[in-house]
Design an enzyme around this catalytic site. Structure first.
Site, PDB file in Angstrom:
ATOM      1  N   GLU A 179       0.886  -1.773  -0.271  1.00 11.84           N
ATOM      2  CA  GLU A 179      -0.273  -0.161  -0.216  1.00 11.84           C
ATOM      3  C   GLU A 179       0.877   1.056   0.325  1.00 11.84           C
ATOM      4  O   GLU A 179       0.753   2.325   1.175  1.00 11.84           O
ATOM      5  CB  GLU A 179      -1.137  -0.399   0.446  1.00 11.84           C
ATOM      6  N   GLU A 375      -5.479  -8.640  -1.167  1.00 12.67           N
ATOM      7  CA  GLU A 375      -6.478  -8.087   0.692  1.00 12.67           C
ATOM      8  C   GLU A 375      -7.257  -8.277  -0.008  1.00 12.67           C
ATOM      9  O   GLU A 375      -8.172  -6.822  -1.590  1.00 12.67           O
ATOM     10  CB  GLU A 375      -5.643  -6.998   1.499  1.00 12.67           C
TER      11      GLU A 375
HETATM   12  C1  BGP Z   1      -4.032  -2.944   5.368  1.00 13.87           C
HETATM   13  C2  BGP Z   1      -3.208  -3.047   5.538  1.00 13.87           C
HETATM   14  C3  BGP Z   1      -3.005  -3.787   6.712  1.00 13.87           C
HETATM   15  C4  BGP Z   1      -4.511  -4.640   6.874  1.00 13.87           C
HETATM   16  C5  BGP Z   1      -5.513  -4.750   6.210  1.00 13.87           C
HETATM   17  C6  BGP Z   1      -7.223  -4.029   7.180  1.00 13.87           C
HETATM   18  O1  BGP Z   1      -4.662  -1.130   4.848  1.00 13.87           O
HETATM   19  O2  BGP Z   1      -2.262  -4.322   4.621  1.00 13.87           O
HETATM   20  O3  BGP Z   1      -1.772  -4.814   6.460  1.00 13.87           O
HETATM   21  O4  BGP Z   1      -4.147  -4.608   8.453  1.00 13.87           O
HETATM   22  O5  BGP Z   1      -5.210  -3.053   5.539  1.00 13.87           O
HETATM   23  O6  BGP Z   1      -6.917  -2.979   7.606  1.00 13.87           O
HETATM   24  P1  BGP Z   1      -6.862  -2.735   9.378  1.00 13.87           P
HETATM   25  O7  BGP Z   1      -5.848  -4.200   9.956  1.00 13.87           O
HETATM   26  O8  BGP Z   1      -6.551  -1.597  10.153  1.00 13.87           O
HETATM   27  O9  BGP Z   1      -8.373  -3.242   9.834  1.00 13.87           O
END
Ligand code: BGP
Length: 478
Positions: A179, A375
């Site tokens: 990201e 993701e």
């Molecule tokens: C993205 C990231 C992850 C992950 C995910 C979910 O932004 O690449 O590392 O954590 O989001 O977000 P969160 O954990 O804040 O719910």
């Protein structure tokens, strides 16, 4: 409808959110280790509060996380049981180079990943490796101020060289930065940046972005030289901005917000700064330092595929009143307006499966490169029943709808897609909130927000459901 055979079904995690063992195996301190749980988390992650050491007043979820460091064999066996074809994970920079730019890599760190990759490969699971996922060595933040400084490029390349040399025969898919656009929203988390008094924050962010883009391009070139056949991708926190209304000013505003995110990927995919970005920086008086070879470096280091995370679409209005009264929609880290047509999760992330199809089409139209969904998932609080079962129909519903949208984008729109890895296939620490309670996994981990728990792993209902989905290449979504 089904995905073609060879499609990479799997799950995704990041070292900083699951490994734990932060001071074992010769590992050095990293940015994520000092980002605390609680009200100071966001100010630190955003670079607004300087914190380069741990103290006794805070707790630090990354220190133990779910202790994958000591459980990886068990965890990868569970991934294998679900039928994973790939596992997207990240390496911890300071497990390999404890000081950030050590001349000789830490053998214990390399050996850990060697063994982890072997566990994957013996089960037919291809590792997809993110080189840097919200991870900057504290030693380099102290020495250079993180990615503000161009010397980070050489340190990063030293890490890449160590990885490519050791794992070139085991890993085909690499992602340079997770990201990358998150640098604009969480500069400390994304790039080890905290702001000094009186600093021009826009300039700092875009200078750091330039350094990461140069590092990424050089890593792509190095990977191709050292590992013929390697596939190297960039990674975007995606989710299209919709205009709040069809008023032209809203449409234009949404386009501008999209461009903030596409900026990085435009450079990584096309090999040059987009003209609108140059103009915009000029207008804002952001004049970054570049070197004579930079244009050639960017041109010669374009990526092989575009990977992205997708949790929700976003919405934006040009009307400040609407922004003020309806903000915090979509992903709270990236500001957006609530979309009245969509439902939200408990954490306020709006649910929009069709938005995934929109995003897939938009990205392919824009870049004409293979895509990879690395993701996607639902963060929700689960309940463990007395018999140890976990019923998570909400997660299955979310995934079913998104996988259906993906199947349509591939089969009906013809978007080329390499794979789908759902986020947090095993429960892990939330990046934005530091919580354990915000669970994404199909594997439950007994660990609570306050750090208590046995770390025992349990299969959720979604575990059995996803196994069926993979076995049928997406045809059986019931
Ligand atoms: C993205 C990231 C992850 C992950 C995910 C979910 O932004 O690449 O590392 O954590 O989001 O977000 P969160 O954990 O804040 O719910």
């Amino acid at each position: 409808m089904r995905m073609p055979s060879g499609f990479l079904w799997g799950g995704a995690t990041a070292a900083n959110q699951c490994e734990g063992a932060y001071n074992e195996g010769g590992r050095g301190l990293s940015s994520v280790d000092v980002v605390p749980f609680g009200p100071d988390r966001m100010p630190v992650a955003r670079g607004l509060k300087k914190m380069l050491e741990c103290d006794s007043e805070h707790t630090y979820p990354a220190h133990e996380a779910i202790d994958l460091y000591h459980h990886y064999k068990e965890d990868i066996a569970l991934f294998g049981e679900m039928g994973f074809k790939c596992y997207r994970m990240s390496v911890s920079w300071t497990r390999i180079l404890p000081g950030g730019d050590d001349e000789t890599p830490n053998e214990e760190g390399l050996a850990f990943y060697d063994s982890l990759f072997d566990e994957c490969l013996k089960r037919g699971i291809q590792p997809v490796v993110t080189i840097c996922h919200f991870d900057a060595p504290i030693a380099l933040i102290k020495k250079y101020g993180g990615w503000k400084d161009r010397r980070m490029v050489d340190a990063y390349l030293r890490l890449c060289r160590a990885l490519f040399e050791r794992f070139g025969t085991k890993v085909k898919y690499w992602i340079t930065f997770n990201e990358i656009n998150m640098l604009l929203h969480m500069p400390f988390m994304g790039a080890g940046i905290y702001f000094e008094e009186g600093e021009d924050r826009e300039l700092v962010k875009y200078q750091a972005a330039h350094h990461e883009l140069i590092a990424s391009a050089r890593a792509v070139k190095l990977a191709h030289e050292m590992m013929p056949g390697a596939m190297v991708g960039c990674m975007l926190a995606a989710g299209q901005f919709y205009p709040y209304s069809c008023a032209p000013a809203d449409v234009y505003k949404a386009m501008e917000c999209d461009r903030d995110n596409y900026f990085f990927i435009d450079v990584q995919a096309r090999g040059a700064y987009p003209v609108w970005a140059k103009k915009r920086m000029e207008r804002a008086g952001v004049s970054i330092h570049t070197e004579p070879d930079d244009e050639a470096i960017l041109r010669e280091g374009t990526v092989d595929f575009i990977s992205f995370s997708y949790y929700c679409s976003r919405c934006m209005s040009a009307d400040p009143e609407i922004v003020k009264n309806h903000s915090r929609g979509g992903n709270a880290v990236i500001s957006a307006v609530v979309n009245p047509h969509l439902q939200s999760t408990e954490w306020g992330w709006q649910i929009d499966p069709l938005g995934l199809r929109v995003t897939l089409n938009t990205l392919y139209d824009r870049y004409q490169k293979p895509l990879f969904i690395v993701e996607n998932g639902l963060g929700a609080n689960d309940t463990v029943e007395a018999d140890g079962s976990i019923h998570d129909p909400y997660r299955v519903d979310y995934m079913r709808a998104h996988i259906k949208a993906m199947l349509e984008a591939v089969n009906e729109d013809g978007v080329p897609l390499l794979g789908y890895t759902c986020w947090g296939c095993i429960d892990l620490v939330s990046a934005s909130t530091g919580e354990m309670r915000k669970r994404y996994g199909m594997i439950y981990v007994d660990k609570a927000n306050d750090g208590t728990g046995t770390l025992k792993r349990l299969r959720k209902d979604s575990f059995y459901w996803y196994k069926k989905v993979i076995a049928s290449d997406g045809e059986d979504l019931d």
